[in-house]
Design a protein around this motif. Sequence first.
Motif, mmCIF file in Angstrom:
data_model
loop_
_atom_site.group_PDB
_atom_site.id
_atom_site.type_symbol
_atom_site.label_atom_id
_atom_site.label_comp_id
_atom_site.label_asym_id
_atom_site.label_seq_id
_atom_site.Cartn_x
_atom_site.Cartn_y
_atom_site.Cartn_z
ATOM 1 N N GLN A 213 -11.396 -7.212 13.039
ATOM 2 C CA GLN A 213 -9.697 -7.531 13.338
ATOM 3 C C GLN A 213 -8.776 -6.661 13.176
ATOM 4 O OE1 GLN A 213 -8.312 -10.652 13.755
ATOM 5 N NE2 GLN A 213 -10.505 -11.200 13.767
ATOM 6 N N ALA A 214 -9.058 -5.199 13.181
ATOM 7 C CA ALA A 214 -8.514 -3.879 12.956
ATOM 8 C C ALA A 214 -7.449 -4.073 11.865
ATOM 9 C CB ALA A 214 -7.158 -3.326 14.269
ATOM 10 N N LEU A 215 -7.977 -4.596 9.939
ATOM 11 C CA LEU A 215 -7.007 -4.655 9.058
ATOM 12 C C LEU A 215 -7.898 -4.307 7.778
ATOM 13 C CD1 LEU A 215 -7.695 -6.833 7.685
ATOM 14 C CD2 LEU A 215 -6.667 -8.309 9.225
ATOM 15 N N PHE A 216 -6.654 -4.110 7.073
ATOM 16 C CA PHE A 216 -7.411 -3.980 5.139
ATOM 17 C C PHE A 216 -6.144 -4.757 4.958
ATOM 18 C CE2 PHE A 216 -5.314 0.516 7.268
ATOM 19 C CZ PHE A 216 -4.301 0.209 5.765
ATOM 20 N N ILE A 217 -6.528 -4.388 3.462
ATOM 21 C CA ILE A 217 -5.714 -5.525 2.073
ATOM 22 C C ILE A 217 -5.673 -4.126 1.092
ATOM 23 C CG2 ILE A 217 -5.495 -7.410 0.760
ATOM 24 C CD1 ILE A 217 -7.057 -9.304 2.854
ATOM 25 N N MET A 218 -4.628 -4.061 0.426
ATOM 26 C CA MET A 218 -4.646 -2.439 -0.114
ATOM 27 C C MET A 218 -3.072 -2.847 -0.997
ATOM 28 S SD MET A 218 -1.722 0.331 1.726
ATOM 29 C CE MET A 218 -0.966 -0.657 3.233
ATOM 30 N N GLU A 219 -3.046 -2.282 -1.639
ATOM 31 C CA GLU A 219 -2.071 -2.776 -2.878
ATOM 32 C C GLU A 219 -0.528 -3.401 -1.932
ATOM 33 O OE1 GLU A 219 -2.124 1.595 -4.883
ATOM 34 O OE2 GLU A 219 -1.033 0.768 -6.534
#
Length: 409
Positions: free
Chosen positions: A115-121
């Motif tokens: 999904q070409a994503l990341f979850i970050m702070e």
Amino acid sequence: MVSEPAVPDRQYAALDESAAAAYAAARPPLRHGGGDPGEVRAREVGDGNLNLVFIITSQSGRSCALKQALPYVRLVGESWPLTIQRNALERHAYEIYSSITPDLVPRVYHADERQALFIMEDLSRLRIVRGALTEGRLFPRLAEDVARFAAETMIRTCDFYLDSGEKKRLVARCVNPELCKITEDLVLTDPFFDAPSNQIEPELRPAMEELWQDTRAQDSVARLRHAFVTRAEALLHGDLHSGSVMADREETKIVDAEFAFFGPVAFDIGMFIANLWISAIAHHTTHPENPFARAVFAQADDTWRCFAARVEALVADAPIWRLPAGARREYLLALARDAAGFAGAEMIRRTIGLARVADLEGIADRATRLRAKAATLAAGRALLCESPTIDAFREAHRLVGRGAGLDVR
Ligand code: SR1
Ligand code: MG
């Protein structure tokens, strides 16, 4: 950090706010130890040129940010396709940065390459520095933190610190051809001829035509472009301007690392300082009596001083390859010259190129805006012409200060 397992039939799809909320609700940090986050909401806040960024909040009180690459350049639209793999490269860069300067980058909780994503702070407690600067706000730790980030992450990823094999494997892991090509074109090529991507007000065209005929400036930018393309010295952020830094009085975070690649050490610091100089010139042109412009100039100066001091100390203490004092002085002088040159190119492209900046575009009065732009163009050209022969970065600082009508020593 948790990585999403590959699910072959789940294709990439750009998320909207409700899809982003549903996605994040089931993953860390909102879904924490199996606990239900309650109602989850997402708001798309991306104001950059490339990606979607959602701030996601939950009833449980936890929040996060989700960054997803779009398969095209957001600033231009679907007519300019762009690799979504840049998202994984950005995350990889954060992994490396967090092993060197963990306090200066966001924490990443979850990644999904498909999904070409990341979850970050969630960093929404901080301000994007460019926005704060336009409102006349400066943060006391900015110069020192950005200089520390640049010096530590670059010198610790170059041949002074890494064994030759490890360095080359990392260079290969961080090749980033499409994003580098954007910089090669938009920063180091298009502004230096009458390219269709430029946006030049008629009043500024004579200054640009002079620049295009100026062989010293053209030679200088050709050398810088050659350095950018060929010198895989250290892991660069690749887009380190005031829009890629978030801060408040207590902390600083460097974001938007999708342009990361191995390039010349002087590039990032030159870009960042250029954007401070643009801000200082914009403020001085708009409100010559206001001391804020001088304060921003001082930050630019501090940024270089902190950077040079830390680079010198790191190189003097390097485990693999320690330059002797004379070679160290030459190395630092070469960095100062290249940084001043890259700063010149950045000032010009942020004034008339495709990706211009709010510091200048936000000046409401047209005549004032044109005066500020004329000053950033003149400073950029002077930096390109003079940078190959300066004997210290301070000379570049004086050159820009004098051009802006600020008597800086
Ligand atoms: C097409 S992308 C334009 C600019 O946005 C990014 O932030 C980089 O600065 C790039 O040059
Ligand atoms: Mg960006």
